[in-house]
Every structure is written in C-alpha cells, then in structure tokens.
Design a protein around this motif. Structure first.
Motif, PDB file in Angstrom:
ATOM      1  N   UNK A 207       0.732  -0.983   0.017  1.00  0.00           N
ATOM      2  CA  UNK A 207      -0.193   0.050   0.056  1.00  0.00           C
ATOM      3  C   UNK A 207       1.009   1.155   0.088  1.00  0.00           C
ATOM      4  N   UNK A 208       1.849   1.068   0.545  1.00  0.00           N
ATOM      5  CA  UNK A 208       2.783   2.250   0.521  1.00  0.00           C
ATOM      6  C   UNK A 208       4.493   1.738   0.253  1.00  0.00           C
ATOM      7  N   UNK A 209       4.804   2.032  -0.850  1.00  0.00           N
ATOM      8  CA  UNK A 209       6.084   1.648  -1.325  1.00  0.00           C
ATOM      9  C   UNK A 209       7.064   2.837  -1.497  1.00  0.00           C
ATOM     10  N   UNK A 210       8.039   3.112  -0.787  1.00  0.00           N
ATOM     11  CA  UNK A 210       8.997   4.348  -0.728  1.00  0.00           C
ATOM     12  C   UNK A 210       9.840   4.127  -1.913  1.00  0.00           C
ATOM     13  N   UNK A 211      10.534   5.296  -2.170  1.00  0.00           N
ATOM     14  CA  UNK A 211      11.415   5.290  -3.321  1.00  0.00           C
ATOM     15  C   UNK A 211      12.813   4.466  -2.841  1.00  0.00           C
ATOM     16  N   UNK A 259      16.109  11.805  -6.923  1.00  0.00           N
ATOM     17  CA  UNK A 259      15.255  11.495  -5.798  1.00  0.00           C
ATOM     18  C   UNK A 259      15.257  10.293  -5.237  1.00  0.00           C
ATOM     19  N   UNK A 260      15.364   9.287  -6.039  1.00  0.00           N
ATOM     20  CA  UNK A 260      15.754   7.765  -5.451  1.00  0.00           C
ATOM     21  C   UNK A 260      16.884   7.713  -4.808  1.00  0.00           C
ATOM     22  N   UNK A 261      17.970   8.267  -5.307  1.00  0.00           N
ATOM     23  CA  UNK A 261      19.317   8.089  -4.783  1.00  0.00           C
ATOM     24  C   UNK A 261      19.324   8.798  -3.098  1.00  0.00           C
ATOM     25  N   UNK A 262      18.688  10.128  -3.223  1.00  0.00           N
ATOM     26  CA  UNK A 262      18.579  10.647  -1.876  1.00  0.00           C
ATOM     27  C   UNK A 262      17.835  10.143  -0.939  1.00  0.00           C
ATOM     28  N   UNK A 263      16.733   9.392  -1.393  1.00  0.00           N
ATOM     29  CA  UNK A 263      15.936   8.630  -0.529  1.00  0.00           C
ATOM     30  C   UNK A 263      16.550   7.471   0.343  1.00  0.00           C
ATOM     31  N   UNK A 264      17.695   6.629  -0.398  1.00  0.00           N
ATOM     32  CA  UNK A 264      18.522   5.635   0.055  1.00  0.00           C
ATOM     33  C   UNK A 264      19.395   6.251   0.971  1.00  0.00           C
ATOM     34  N   UNK A 265      19.988   7.529   0.742  1.00  0.00           N
ATOM     35  CA  UNK A 265      21.049   8.072   1.769  1.00  0.00           C
ATOM     36  C   UNK A 265      20.239   8.842   2.890  1.00  0.00           C
ATOM     37  N   UNK A 266      19.271   8.912   2.612  1.00  0.00           N
ATOM     38  CA  UNK A 266      18.373   9.617   3.973  1.00  0.00           C
ATOM     39  C   UNK A 266      17.998   8.482   5.048  1.00  0.00           C
ATOM     40  N   UNK A 267      17.727   7.279   4.284  1.00  0.00           N
ATOM     41  CA  UNK A 267      17.448   6.108   5.359  1.00  0.00           C
ATOM     42  C   UNK A 267      18.688   5.870   6.194  1.00  0.00           C
ATOM     43  N   UNK A 268      18.657   5.951   7.205  1.00  0.00           N
ATOM     44  CA  UNK A 268      19.591   5.854   8.332  1.00  0.00           C
ATOM     45  C   UNK A 268      19.853   4.386   8.286  1.00  0.00           C
ATOM     46  N   UNK A 364      13.483  17.557   4.701  1.00  0.00           N
ATOM     47  CA  UNK A 364      13.553  16.844   3.219  1.00  0.00           C
ATOM     48  C   UNK A 364      13.381  15.637   3.193  1.00  0.00           C
ATOM     49  N   UNK A 365      13.686  14.692   4.234  1.00  0.00           N
ATOM     50  CA  UNK A 365      13.518  13.352   4.725  1.00  0.00           C
ATOM     51  C   UNK A 365      11.890  13.258   4.638  1.00  0.00           C
ATOM     52  N   UNK A 366      11.161  14.049   5.389  1.00  0.00           N
ATOM     53  CA  UNK A 366       9.732  13.794   5.402  1.00  0.00           C
ATOM     54  C   UNK A 366       9.097  13.674   3.960  1.00  0.00           C
ATOM     55  N   UNK A 367       9.403  14.896   3.242  1.00  0.00           N
ATOM     56  CA  UNK A 367       9.060  14.974   1.827  1.00  0.00           C
ATOM     57  C   UNK A 367       9.155  13.983   0.971  1.00  0.00           C
ATOM     58  N   UNK A 368      10.602  13.278   1.108  1.00  0.00           N
ATOM     59  CA  UNK A 368      10.794  12.039   0.300  1.00  0.00           C
ATOM     60  C   UNK A 368      10.392  11.128   0.751  1.00  0.00           C
ATOM     61  N   UNK A 369      10.356  10.788   1.849  1.00  0.00           N
ATOM     62  CA  UNK A 369       9.523   9.326   2.573  1.00  0.00           C
ATOM     63  C   UNK A 369       8.194   9.471   2.273  1.00  0.00           C
ATOM     64  N   UNK A 370       7.585  10.623   2.241  1.00  0.00           N
ATOM     65  CA  UNK A 370       6.018  10.621   1.970  1.00  0.00           C
ATOM     66  C   UNK A 370       5.677  10.157   0.447  1.00  0.00           C
TER      67      UNK A 370
END
Length: 559
Positions: A207-211, A259-268, A364-370
């Motif tokens: 239902x919610x698959x993140x970048x 955006x996809x690459x940034x999403x991985x980087x912002x995932x701790x 920035x993380x909230x926007x991308x992970x939403x």
C-alpha cells in the motif's frame, strides 16, 4: 487517491472517463483539479504524483513536473516490475516452454489431511500465483514420482488411470509429464529466473512503497541476475537473463534518479553503504545532491544550518550521534514485534522533540519518504468496484459505490493491522446445499426477468472456471504487449535528472550484500504469506481440511 506521511490512504475523487478521450492534456487538467481540492479543502501539500507508465499518463506527469518543478512523478513500480517479467517472457526460448509447464498444474490436488502439501491451482490473473503454484509443484516432485511408480506397478488394478476414456487419456498424459525430466528441468530453470522478480513485485505492490525501497529492489535484482549470468553456461539462459537486466536498466533510465538516490541516503539504515565508491558518493557529492534537492523542493535559499546538519548525519555526530543505533533498534522492533517494514519517518521522530519544528534535513526526509512509488491502492479500489457493481447493482450511484469500496478497503487495512486476515479465512461458513432445496412460491407470482438469482462475483467465477484468460500463456502475452507499448513512448516524456545519469550496474557496491538482506528477508516473508493464503483458499468452504480417508497407496506415500 492520496497517501499521507502517516501512511494513511484516502480517496479524494473518482472520475468516470470511460466516455472521454484520455489525452495527456485532459489527464493533466484532472490532476490539477484534484491538487486544488487537496490543497484547498484538505489543507495538505501535494509532493508527488504516481501513475502507470502508459504514454498519456507519463506525458501528463511530465508536463506537470515542467510546470511545477517541485513535484516528483515516479512511475508505478509494481507495474514496472511486471513489465520486466513481460520482457523475459518475450524471449523465444522462454515462451516455447510456458504451455508445457502450464499442463503440470492440471494435476489433481491431494488431500491436505496430515499436513500434506497440495498442488495449488493458479487460476488468478496474477503471474505470482503461477510462480507459487510452480514452486509448490517442484516441492512435490518426489511425492509425485512415488505415486507414478506405484501406479505403474499396480498394472490393471489402477487407482489413477480410471474413469471414462477421456479421463484415462488425461491421466496417462499427466503421468507421462511427471516422468519427463525435461519438464522438471525447465520448471526449475524458470523458477530460478523469475523468483527474484516475484519477491520484488510483492515488495513493490504494498500500500505504501517508498522510493528508497524501489532503488534497493532494483539493486537487489541487478545483483541477483548478474550473479546468475556469470554462473550459467546455457545460451538460452544467458539470453533470458540479459533480457531481464536490460529491462531493469531501461526502467531505471526513465526515473528521476536524484530523488531515488537521495531517499536511500536519507534512510539511516543504508546511507551511502549500498553505493559504489565513485565521486558522486563522496561527502562533497552527497552534500551537493541534497542541497540541490532543497532548492528544487522549497524554492528558497538553502539554510545555513543544512550543510552542517548533512555532515553531522553522515558522520554520526551532533544531534545524529546515536541515530544509527536508534534506527537499528527500530528495525529490529519492526521485524520481530510488528512484522512490518521499518519506517524511516518513525526513526526521525525519535531524535526530535514533538513540540519543536522539523530541522531542514528532517523536512527534506519527510517530503521524500512521504512519496508512494506505486498506484496499487487505486487498482485495488477499481477491483472492488468490479466486485460491487454487479448485474444486481447496475444502478448503484458512484458515490454509494465509492463508500462501499472505501469501507471494504479500511476493513482490510484493519484486519492486516491486527493480523487477523488468516483467522477470518479459517472462520466457519454456512454452506448452501447444492442443489438448492425446492422453495414454495406464491402461485400468483409468475416468473419474470426481475427474479433474483444467486450472485456470482467475478472473483468466485475465476476459481470455478479454467478459462484461457487465467493461464500463464495469456498473462505472459499481456505483459509482453504492455512492455512493447511502454517501449514505444515519446522520448520527450522521459524524466531527466540533475544527478549524472548512471546505470544500475555501476551504481551499487555488489561486494557488500548486507544492504540487500533486509529487503530479501521481508520480501520472502511476504511471498510465504501469499502462499499460505492460496493454501487456505484450496481448503474446503468450512475452512478446515477435508475429512478424507487415504487408500493404501496414498497412506504408504504420506507415511
């Protein structure tokens, strides 16, 4: 439909466009109208638009991004993974064996008493159902070999080759198929090739698959198929594997890669660990990437504190000194206690005070992970429409139908949250006798076309029929046609990236596979849950195994 940062799914509006020409401009106007509604009445900020990758849909999203650069417009990656499967099935050496393998699923389903593994009949239009059916069939090979050998030894006292002439002929064909080692070789070959894709599509259609999950999925698939390509010596296998790799690279090339690459980087849990040691992933390269994304999303000067916050995050210092340990604890809790995917937004909530505003990096993380990278919720809604709008409800208004569908979706989500879906499948059901007992009718009532008949939903008819539409051959042809339509799109509708375009094979660090373990573990659990669901469907209507006595041959096989 919209998904929020809190992982809530809401239906904003349903528009009937069946009688209209769905051009890119028309779709863009519809989306703009919904955006205005969401921002005006819902007081929410639209950050992304996701849809299937059809030519008009992608063109509409591209024009929206051109007009509003702060938007992200990913393709539905549940659909994209299915297109990769279509590219694989288009390989001649693969398509030649599909019909032969499909015949294997005509085997009778053994009783499930004493927890016997039963053959699963793949009569759904999802290719993953066929994959699981084939996987179960391969698990049953030893048992089926024993049954065939015992049947041959019985001679005239046959237990399987019985009945009329047609039944005996079909049984002999099944026995010959079981004894054919080439069929089992082809079956094992196909399962090896599409197994990682089955795992990936289950992951991507949540239902919610993140970048970040999408990019990790792509990296996992590339790693698996490059490894298979290095070990295989068969020319046919090499062609099929190369088709999958090329298809994955093609899907990735159309993405907004930044955006996809940034999403991985912002995932701790990941940061830059999955990526290769190239200049883009130095501290300077990552900082530059995130600063450019801030300017794109916020349309404002970069805050002075953002650069320092990025360095603190990457080097585990300052406010992020204990962030990695906290994130690892959240991951363990999500896997072991809640049996769900770890959510980076929850991890970020743990390092700030609720009454304090978000820091620039957290914004920035909230926007991308939403951002949700699929349109699975819309497809589930449309599927429910098909089950609700039957011949007996042909006059149901759109608003009422939407209310009923939303209610069922919310109930499904609640059952999933409680973990009670399987219990509901096992619950006792009252069975209507077949044939129905005669009913007393009013002698003054005459039969008419308005007489109510038992309702048969499309979902039920699929299980009762063995139509060609549900065969793997038909599914493979449909996926191949969709892949060709995706290839024929306008190149101008592809999304460019401010990050340097790079292939998946050069993007990842394949010498360290720890970053793929989490995705593989959760994806395999999802597949096992789906397999258990099909087993429950194969039970009788009371939700329990049939009380059936084994004959001597079956008893000796089971024991």
């Amino acid at each position: 439909m919209i998904t929020t940062a809190k992982r809530e799914v809401h239906t904003v509006r349903v528009v009937d466009v069946s009688s209209e020409r769905t051009t890119a401009n028309h779709l863009k106007a519809l989306v703009l109208s919904v955006m205005k509604d969401v921002e005006g009445n819902w007081k929410a900020t639209v950050v992304a638009i996701t849809s299937d990758a059809s030519g008009e849909s992608r063109a509409a999203r591209k024009r929206l991004v051109d007009e509003f650069p702060w938007l992200v417009a990913p393709d539905c990656f549940a659909h994209q993974i299915n297109l990769v499967v279509g590219d694989y099935y288009k390989v001649p050496s693969t398509s030649l064996f599909i019909q032969d393998i499909q015949k294997a699923l005509n085997l009778a389903n053994p009783s499930q008493t004493q927890r016997v593994l039963g053959v699963i009949r793949a009569v759904l239009t999802r290719w993953t159902a066929h994959y699981l059916a084939f996987r179960r069939l391969l698990d049953l090979r030893a048992t089926l070999d024993i049954l065939v050998r015992q049947e041959r030894e019985r001679g005239n006292d046959a237990r399987i080759v019985t009945g009329d002439a047609a039944s005996r002929q079909k049984a002999r064909r099944m026995l010959e198929l079981i004894e054919d080692p080439f069929m089992w070789h082809v079956l094992a070959r196909m399962l090896t090739h599409i197994g990682p894709l089955a795992l990936a599509v289950n992951f991507a259609q949540a239902a919610h698959c993140r970048l970040d999950e999408v990019l990790i999925i792509l990296g996992y698939l590339i790693s698996k198929y490059l490894g298979l390509l290095e070990t295989t010596t068969s020319p046919d296998d090499q062609i099929g594997l190369r088709a999958i790799i090329d298809s994955l690279e093609k899907r990735w090339s159309k993405c907004d890669q930044t955006v996809f690459i940034a999403a991985v980087i912002l995932n701790p849990l990941y940061k830059a660990k999955p990526f290769a040691q190239i200049r883009q992933f130095t501290t300077a390269g990552i900082t530059s990437l995130l600063l450019k994304l801030w300017q794109r999303f916020q349309s404002s000067p970069v805050p002075e504190s953002l650069r320092k916050e990025i360095l603190d995050y990457l080097q585990d210092r300052g406010d992020y000194e204990c962030f990695s340990e906290w994130a690892e604890g959240e991951r363990n809790a999500a896997e072991t206690q809640q049996r769900e995917r770890p959510d980076p937004l929850r991890m970020y909530e743990g390092i700030r005070f609720p009454d304090k505003p978000l820091s620039p990096l957290q914004m920035l993380a909230q926007r991308i992970f939403s951002i949700c990278a699929n349109s699975a919720s819309c497809k589930r809604l449309f599927s429910l429409f098909g089950l609700i709008l039957t011949k007996l409800r042909s006059r149901l208004a759109l608003e009422k139908m939407l209310d009923l569908a939303e209610l069922r979706l919310h109930l499904r989500d609640e059952y999933m949250r409680r973990g009670s879906v399987k219990d509901r499948l096992r619950r006792p059901r009252h069975i209507i006798p077949n044939p129905l007992p005669p009913q007393n009718k009013d002698p003054t009532t005459t039969a008419s076309s308005d007489e109510i008949t038992p309702e048969i939903t499309p979902e039920t008819s699929r299980f009762d029929s063995d139509s060609d539409e549900n065969s793997l051959t038909s599914i493979a042809e449909a996926l191949g046609q969709r892949s060709e339509l995706d290839d024929a799109e306008d190149p101008a509708a592809t999304f460019t990236s401010i990050f340097e375009q790079i292939q998946l094979q050069q993007l990842f660090n394949f010498s360290d596979d720890t970053w793929t373990k989490l995705m593989e573990r959760i994806g395999m659990r999802s597949l096992d849950d789906e397999l258990e669901f099909y087993e429950l469907v194969e039970l009788d209507a009371e939700g329990e195994a049939d009380d059936q006595t084994f004959d001597d041959m079956m008893s000796s096989t089971v024991s």
